[in-house]
Design a protein around this motif. Structure first.
Motif, mmCIF file in Angstrom:
data_model
loop_
_atom_site.group_PDB
_atom_site.id
_atom_site.type_symbol
_atom_site.label_atom_id
_atom_site.label_comp_id
_atom_site.label_asym_id
_atom_site.label_seq_id
_atom_site.Cartn_x
_atom_site.Cartn_y
_atom_site.Cartn_z
ATOM 1 N N GLY A 44 0.823 -1.203 0.000
ATOM 2 C CA GLY A 44 0.000 0.000 0.000
ATOM 3 C C GLY A 44 0.856 1.252 0.000
ATOM 4 N N LYS A 45 0.539 2.161 -0.905
ATOM 5 C CA LYS A 45 1.278 3.412 -1.087
ATOM 6 C C LYS A 45 2.742 3.176 -1.481
ATOM 7 C CE LYS A 45 -2.166 6.166 -0.153
ATOM 8 N NZ LYS A 45 -2.208 7.041 1.017
ATOM 9 N N GLY A 46 3.066 1.939 -1.871
ATOM 10 C CA GLY A 46 4.439 1.623 -2.270
ATOM 11 C C GLY A 46 4.723 2.025 -3.709
ATOM 12 N N ALA A 47 6.008 2.121 -4.048
ATOM 13 C CA ALA A 47 6.423 2.503 -5.410
ATOM 14 C C ALA A 47 6.046 1.417 -6.405
ATOM 15 C CB ALA A 47 7.925 2.739 -5.441
ATOM 16 N N PHE A 48 5.587 1.835 -7.579
ATOM 17 C CA PHE A 48 5.329 0.877 -8.641
ATOM 18 C C PHE A 48 6.659 0.273 -9.102
ATOM 19 C CE2 PHE A 48 1.154 3.052 -9.911
ATOM 20 C CZ PHE A 48 0.395 2.040 -9.334
ATOM 21 N N PRO A 49 6.689 -1.015 -9.454
ATOM 22 C CA PRO A 49 7.931 -1.646 -9.907
ATOM 23 C C PRO A 49 8.257 -1.260 -11.346
ATOM 24 C CG PRO A 49 6.136 -3.204 -10.051
ATOM 25 C CD PRO A 49 5.570 -1.972 -9.410
ATOM 26 N N ALA A 50 9.474 -1.586 -11.770
ATOM 27 C CA ALA A 50 9.869 -1.360 -13.163
ATOM 28 C C ALA A 50 9.041 -2.261 -14.081
ATOM 29 C CB ALA A 50 11.351 -1.648 -13.326
ATOM 30 N N PHE A 51 8.874 -1.853 -15.333
ATOM 31 C CA PHE A 51 8.123 -2.655 -16.294
ATOM 32 C C PHE A 51 8.598 -2.334 -17.702
ATOM 33 C CE2 PHE A 51 5.672 1.148 -15.177
ATOM 34 C CZ PHE A 51 5.492 1.752 -16.421
ATOM 35 N N SER A 52 8.316 -3.235 -18.629
ATOM 36 C CA SER A 52 8.694 -3.053 -20.032
ATOM 37 C C SER A 52 7.476 -3.203 -20.929
ATOM 38 C CB SER A 52 9.751 -4.078 -20.450
ATOM 39 O OG SER A 52 10.990 -3.822 -19.836
ATOM 40 N N MET A 53 7.493 -2.460 -22.014
ATOM 41 C CA MET A 53 6.435 -2.509 -23.021
ATOM 42 C C MET A 53 7.094 -2.679 -24.381
ATOM 43 S SD MET A 53 4.398 0.799 -21.458
ATOM 44 C CE MET A 53 5.935 1.736 -21.365
ATOM 45 N N SER A 54 6.454 -3.372 -25.287
ATOM 46 C CA SER A 54 7.057 -3.621 -26.593
ATOM 47 C C SER A 54 6.058 -3.387 -27.721
ATOM 48 C CB SER A 54 7.600 -5.046 -26.677
ATOM 49 O OG SER A 54 6.567 -5.990 -26.493
ATOM 50 N N GLY A 55 6.610 -3.110 -28.898
ATOM 51 C CA GLY A 55 5.810 -2.893 -30.099
ATOM 52 C C GLY A 55 6.717 -2.976 -31.307
ATOM 53 N N THR A 56 6.207 -2.641 -32.475
ATOM 54 C CA THR A 56 7.000 -2.676 -33.700
ATOM 55 C C THR A 56 6.893 -1.356 -34.438
ATOM 56 O OG1 THR A 56 5.164 -3.667 -34.950
ATOM 57 C CG2 THR A 56 6.786 -5.174 -33.983
ATOM 58 N N LEU A 57 7.967 -0.996 -35.098
ATOM 59 C CA LEU A 57 8.036 0.255 -35.863
ATOM 60 C C LEU A 57 8.472 -0.067 -37.282
ATOM 61 C CD1 LEU A 57 8.202 3.373 -36.213
ATOM 62 C CD2 LEU A 57 10.540 3.234 -35.312
ATOM 63 N N LYS A 58 7.681 0.349 -38.264
ATOM 64 C CA LYS A 58 8.060 0.172 -39.660
ATOM 65 C C LYS A 58 8.864 1.375 -40.121
ATOM 66 C CE LYS A 58 6.396 -0.941 -44.292
ATOM 67 N NZ LYS A 58 5.225 -1.285 -45.133
ATOM 68 N N ILE A 59 10.027 1.103 -40.705
ATOM 69 C CA ILE A 59 10.909 2.168 -41.176
ATOM 70 C C ILE A 59 10.439 2.631 -42.550
ATOM 71 C CG2 ILE A 59 13.276 2.810 -41.693
ATOM 72 C CD1 ILE A 59 12.710 2.180 -38.752
ATOM 73 N N GLU A 60 10.088 3.909 -42.635
ATOM 74 C CA GLU A 60 9.530 4.445 -43.882
ATOM 75 C C GLU A 60 10.443 5.442 -44.575
ATOM 76 O OE1 GLU A 60 5.846 6.045 -42.512
ATOM 77 O OE2 GLU A 60 4.833 4.093 -42.468
ATOM 78 N N LYS A 61 11.440 5.976 -43.846
ATOM 79 C CA LYS A 61 12.332 6.967 -44.448
ATOM 80 C C LYS A 61 13.767 6.691 -44.037
ATOM 81 C CE LYS A 61 8.889 10.683 -44.744
ATOM 82 N NZ LYS A 61 8.568 12.087 -44.404
ATOM 83 N N ALA A 62 14.699 7.030 -44.916
ATOM 84 C CA ALA A 62 16.118 6.857 -44.628
ATOM 85 C C ALA A 62 16.636 8.031 -43.803
ATOM 86 C CB ALA A 62 16.907 6.737 -45.928
ATOM 87 N N GLY A 63 17.631 7.762 -42.983
ATOM 88 C CA GLY A 63 18.238 8.808 -42.168
ATOM 89 C C GLY A 63 18.249 8.428 -40.703
ATOM 90 N N SER A 64 18.658 9.363 -39.851
ATOM 91 C CA SER A 64 18.725 9.123 -38.411
ATOM 92 C C SER A 64 17.355 9.359 -37.771
ATOM 93 C CB SER A 64 19.767 10.048 -37.771
ATOM 94 O OG SER A 64 21.065 9.740 -38.243
ATOM 95 N N ILE A 65 16.898 8.372 -37.034
ATOM 96 C CA ILE A 65 15.600 8.438 -36.359
ATOM 97 C C ILE A 65 15.844 8.300 -34.861
ATOM 98 C CG2 ILE A 65 13.298 7.431 -36.165
ATOM 99 C CD1 ILE A 65 13.770 6.196 -38.965
ATOM 100 N N THR A 66 15.504 9.332 -34.108
ATOM 101 C CA THR A 66 15.690 9.312 -32.660
ATOM 102 C C THR A 66 14.402 8.839 -31.989
ATOM 103 O OG1 THR A 66 17.304 11.111 -32.733
ATOM 104 C CG2 THR A 66 16.225 10.692 -30.618
ATOM 105 N N LEU A 67 14.536 7.895 -31.065
ATOM 106 C CA LEU A 67 13.388 7.351 -30.348
ATOM 107 C C LEU A 67 13.437 7.818 -28.899
ATOM 108 C CD1 LEU A 67 13.335 3.691 -31.734
ATOM 109 C CD2 LEU A 67 12.143 5.710 -32.604
ATOM 110 N N SER A 68 12.330 8.385 -28.433
ATOM 111 C CA SER A 68 12.233 8.939 -27.085
ATOM 112 C C SER A 68 11.064 8.314 -26.340
ATOM 113 C CB SER A 68 12.031 10.457 -27.146
ATOM 114 O OG SER A 68 13.055 11.096 -27.869
ATOM 115 N N PRO A 69 11.147 8.209 -25.001
ATOM 116 C CA PRO A 69 10.002 7.729 -24.226
ATOM 117 C C PRO A 69 8.831 8.706 -24.335
ATOM 118 C CG PRO A 69 12.030 7.712 -22.920
ATOM 119 C CD PRO A 69 12.325 8.503 -24.156
#
Length: 442
Positions: free
Chosen positions: A132-157
Motif C-alpha cells: 500500500g502506497k508503495g512505489a510501482f515496480p519497473a516494467f517493459s512494453m514492446s511494439g513494432t516500428l516500420k521504417i519508412e524513411k532513410a536517415g537518423s531516427i531518434t526514439l524517445s520515451p
C-alpha cells in the motif's frame, strides 16, 4: 569439345504459403532479441491517480530507456521496439496492497528526425506484489516500428499508463511534462538497394572465330562507360570492346569474338565486373571450324542452365499451446525449405516471408506478434553461400529469411529453416487461431 552453352540470365519469382496454427491462446511476451545499446534518460512526468484514491496529481521524474533489435535497418524493414521504465514517477495510490500480476502497462515511443510519429507499446500483465502506497515496480512494453524513411531516427520515451485489475479496474496515466522526452536511442536507416534492371541482347548467338556480333544494352546509367567482354564460366576471355551509354542508358557495340573458349558475353559499367552494374551473360557459341584430323571424331556437349526454384517439407505448422491467463510464446519450427539455384549466372536470390493476422474465436492476434530465428545451410560444392536473415519480427510487412549474394558465378542447393515464436496476449479467448505465412523467392 565444343564450348558450353549458357542461356541468358532469368530471374524467377516463386511463392509458397505455410499455414500456422495455435492450439490454445495465451499472453503475448516479446521474443528475446539482442538489443542495441541505449541511453537511460530522466524526464519530468505528470501522473494522475484514479479519482477513488482521493489524492492530487503526482509530478515526479520517470527514468526509462528505449531499445531496438536492429539499429541499422533498411527502408521497409520492421523493427522491434522496447520501452522500459526502470523508475516510474507514480506509486500505488491506495493503502491496499496490490497482489502480483495485476498491472498492465501501455504507452508510446516517439520518433523524430528523418521519421516522425508515435509507436504504441504494451507490456505483459506481470508484476511483483506492491505494498500500500508503495512505489510501482519497473516494467517493459514492446511494439513494432516500420521504417519508412532513410536517415537518423531518434526514439524517445512518451506518455504511459499503468492499468491495475484488482477488485476494480483503475488507470494511472502519466504524461511527459515537457515533450518530447530526451532521446534514448538513434536508429540509422538506409534505402533498400535498387533492383538491377540492366539488359543485354545479341544479334546472333553463334559465330566462327573472328566473326563480329552486334551487342545492345538498355537501362544502364546514362552516359556511362560500358565494357563488353566475352566470358568462359566465371572468367573473362580476351574478346573485349568498349562503348558509351547514351542519355537514356542504351548502348550499341560490335564485339569480335576470336577466343574459342567464349561461351557468353557480358556488359558492365566501368573497368571491372560488378553484378550490380552489369548484365548477362548472354549465351554465345563459337563454332570450331578447325579441320578434324584423319581418323578422328569431334566430341561436343553442352550444359543447359536451369531455374531458380524452391520446395517446402509440408504446408502447415502446429505451434505449441499456451495457457489462458498466463500467456507466453507459442513455439514451433518452420517446415524446411529447399532452394535450388540452377541458373548458372551472376545473380543471387532472396527468400522473404510475411504473415497474416491470426484469427480465432477471440478476434485476432496481430501479425506483428510472430517472430523467427532463421538458419540456412549450403550444400557442399555450391558456388554460392547462403546467409540466414536476422532474427526478429516477421509481420505483415515481411522480413528476409535467407539470401545469397550476386557474384561472378552463382548457384547451388540450400536448406532453410527457422524457429518460430508467436507472442499471445494473456487473456485472449481460448480456442484455435490460424494465420498464413507466405514465402517469396526472387
Amino acid at each position: 569439345m565444343a564450348p558450353v552453352r549458357r542461356p541468358r540470365e532469368r530471374r524467377r519469382r516463386c511463392t509458397a504459403a505455410l499455414a500456422l496454427a495455435l492450439g490454445t491462446t495465451a499472453a503475448l511476451a516479446a521474443p528475446g532479441h539482442a538489443a542495441t545499446a541505449a541511453q537511460s534518460v530522466d524526464f519530468p512526468t505528470h501522473c494522475v491517480p484514479p479519482p477513488i484514491a482521493g489524492i492530487p496529481p503526482i509530478d515526479g521524474t520517470t527514468t526509462a530507456e528505449i531499445t531496438v533489435d536492429n539499429a541499422a535497418p533498411k527502408v521497409g524493414d520492421t523493427i522491434a521496439v522496447t520501452y522500459t521504465v526502470t523508475k516510474p514517477a507514480a506509486s500505488n495510490p491506495v493503502d491496499l496492497a496490490l497482489p502480483a500480476d495485476i498491472m498492465t502497462p501501455s504507452g508510446k515511443v516517439v520518433a523524430s528526425g528523418a521519421q516522425n510519429g508515435d509507436t504504441a507499446v504494451v507490456g505483459p500483465k506481470k508484476n511483483p506484489p506492491v505494498p500500500g502506497k508503495g512505489a510501482f515496480p519497473a516494467f517493459s512494453m514492446s511494439g513494432t516500428l516500420k521504417i519508412e524513411k532513410a536517415g537518423s531516427i531518434t526514439l524517445s520515451p512518451g506518455d504511459y499508463n499503468i492499468h491495475t485489475s484488482y477488485i476494480m479496474e483503475l488507470d494511472t496515466p502519466c504524461t511527459v511534462t515537457n515533450p518530447p522526452a530526451p532521446g534514448s536511442v538513434t536508429v540509422v536507416a538506409t534505402e533498400q538497394p535498387g533492383a538491377n534492371e540492366r539488359t543485354l541482347a545479341l544479334a546472333t548467338a553463334t559465330g566462327k572465330p573472328g566473326d563480329t556480333v552486334a551487342v545492345t544494352g538498355a537501362k544502364f546509367s546514362p552516359n556511362a562507360d560500358i565494357t563488353v567482354v566475352g566470358r568462359s564460366g566465371a572468367a573473362e576471355t580476351a574478346d573485349r570492346t568498349t562503348a558509351k551509354a547514351d542519355a537514356a542508358g542504351g548502348f550499341s557495340a560490335s564485339l569480335t569474338v576470336n577466343d574459342k573458349a567464349t561461351t557468353g558475353i557480358v556488359a558492365y559499367e566501368g573497368a571491372a565486373w560488378d553484378p550490380a552494374k552489369g548484365a548477362g551473360p548472354a549465351a554465345y557459341t563459337v563454332i570450331d571450324d578447325t579441320p578434324t584430323p584423319p581418323n578422328s571424331q569431334k566430341l561436343a556437349t553442352s550444359v543447359t542452365a536451369g531455374q531458380l526454384s524452391m520446395t517446402q517439407a509440408g504446408d502447415s505448422v502446429q505451434l505449441s499451446a499456451v495457457d489462458f491467463g498466463k500467456g507466453g510464446a507459442a513455439a514451433g519450427d518452420l517446415r524446411t525449405v529447399t532452394v535450388q539455384d540452377f541458373r548458372g549466372g551472376p545473380a543471387g536470390w532472396s527468400l522473404t516471408g510475411k504473415v497474416t493476422d491470426f484469427t480465432g474465436p477471440g478476434g485476432k492476434i496481430g501479425a506483428g506478434a510472430l517472430s523467427w530465428t532463421p538458419a540456412c545451410a549450403t550444400k557442399a560444392g555450391s558456388p554460392s553461400t547462403c546467409a540466414a536473415g536476422s532474427a526478429g519480427g516477421v509481420g505483415s510487412a515481411g522480413a528476409t529469411l535467407a539470401s545469397t549474394p550476386n557474384g561472378a558465378l552463382t548457384g547451388g542447393e540450400f536448406t532453410v529453416d527457422a524457429k518460430l515464436s508467436l507472442n499471445v496476449p494473456a487473456f485472449t479467448a481460448p480456442g484455435a487461431y490460424n494465420g498464413v505465412l507466405t514465402l517469396t523467392l526472387t
